[in-house]
Write a protein that holds these residues in place. Structure first.
Motif, PDB file in Angstrom:
ATOM      1  N   LYS A  31       0.850  -1.191   0.000  1.00 24.52           N
ATOM      2  CA  LYS A  31       0.000   0.000   0.000  1.00 24.52           C
ATOM      3  C   LYS A  31       0.884   1.238   0.000  1.00 24.52           C
ATOM      4  N   VAL A  47      -4.190   6.767  -3.134  1.00 26.56           N
ATOM      5  CA  VAL A  47      -3.873   5.482  -2.524  1.00 26.56           C
ATOM      6  C   VAL A  47      -3.703   4.453  -3.633  1.00 26.56           C
ATOM      7  N   LEU A  49      -2.713   0.317  -4.262  1.00 26.93           N
ATOM      8  CA  LEU A  49      -2.482  -1.015  -3.706  1.00 26.93           C
ATOM      9  C   LEU A  49      -1.972  -1.917  -4.819  1.00 26.93           C
ATOM     10  N   ASP A  66     -10.244  -1.603   1.415  1.00 24.12           N
ATOM     11  CA  ASP A  66      -9.501  -0.627   2.210  1.00 24.12           C
ATOM     12  C   ASP A  66     -10.481   0.365   2.822  1.00 24.12           C
ATOM     13  N   SER A 129      -2.206  -5.807   3.552  1.00 23.72           N
ATOM     14  CA  SER A 129      -1.207  -4.994   2.866  1.00 23.72           C
ATOM     15  C   SER A 129      -0.225  -4.431   3.881  1.00 23.72           C
TER      16      SER A 129
END
Length: 187
Positions: A31, A47, A49, A66, A129
């Motif tokens: 992440k 963000v 991932l 998330d 993550s």
């Protein structure tokens, strides 16, 4: 004889367990977060991932979730906080990105994203993550010192010419060491 058969049986069971354990997906999730300020008083959080299947089998029904971003502090601008994939093959990589916007100042500590996947021979498995460092949202940051290449391009030649002239004048005006030694010997 019975003892050696028992050792061989234990060895074979250990090899079978190792072979079955190695024939499974191994999902690694990373992440990443980056901050930007499109205008004063507003900060955007991007963000990302990244999922990697480092195992030797396919992971099915992969779900990325998330939910560590509270709705009262963050507004979703683009993308989704969760995503479902049909499969993640061995050695493959998948990225999921979303952007949040905040107008609330403060420190935020996000938790790792949760990744769930299924293997045909087992029930659902779960991975997490990597966590993120605490974020200072809308914090006062000192301006970054950037090297100005345009100043070098504009004044670089002038500085080098002045330096060469200065060195030349210094060499001409300073007495040479050999002439001072010769004058000392004559005295």
């Amino acid at each position: 004889m019975a003892r050696s058969l028992a050792l061989v049986a234990i060895l074979l069971l250990g090899l079978a367990a190792a072979a079955s354990a190695s024939d499974a997906p191994f999902v690694v999730a990373h992440k990443k977060v980056s901050l930007s300020r499109p205008k004063p008083g507003v900060e955007r959080v991007a963000v990302s991932l990244d999922l990697y299947n480092q195992g030797s089998a396919t992971a099915y029904d992969v779900t990325i979730n998330d939910d560590s971003w509270p709705a009262e502090a963050f507004e979703l601008i683009t993308g989704e906080k969760s995503k479902t994939l049909e499969r993640l093959d061995p050695g493959s990589t998948v990225s999921h990105t979303f952007v949040l916007e905040t107008k609330t100042q403060g420190r935020f500590q996000g938790s790792p994203a949760v990744i769930k996947y299924r293997v045909p021979t087992k029930t659902a498995l779960q991975a997490y993550s990597t966590p993120i460092f605490p974020l200072d949202i809308l914090a006062e940051r000192p301006p970054e010192k950037k090297f100005e290449w345009r100043l070098v391009a504009k004044y670089g030649s002038l500085v080098s010419v002045v330096s060469f002239v200065g060195v030349f004048i210094y060499l001409v005006a300073s007495p040479s060491k050999s002439s001072s030694k010769a004058s000392k010997k004559r005295r």
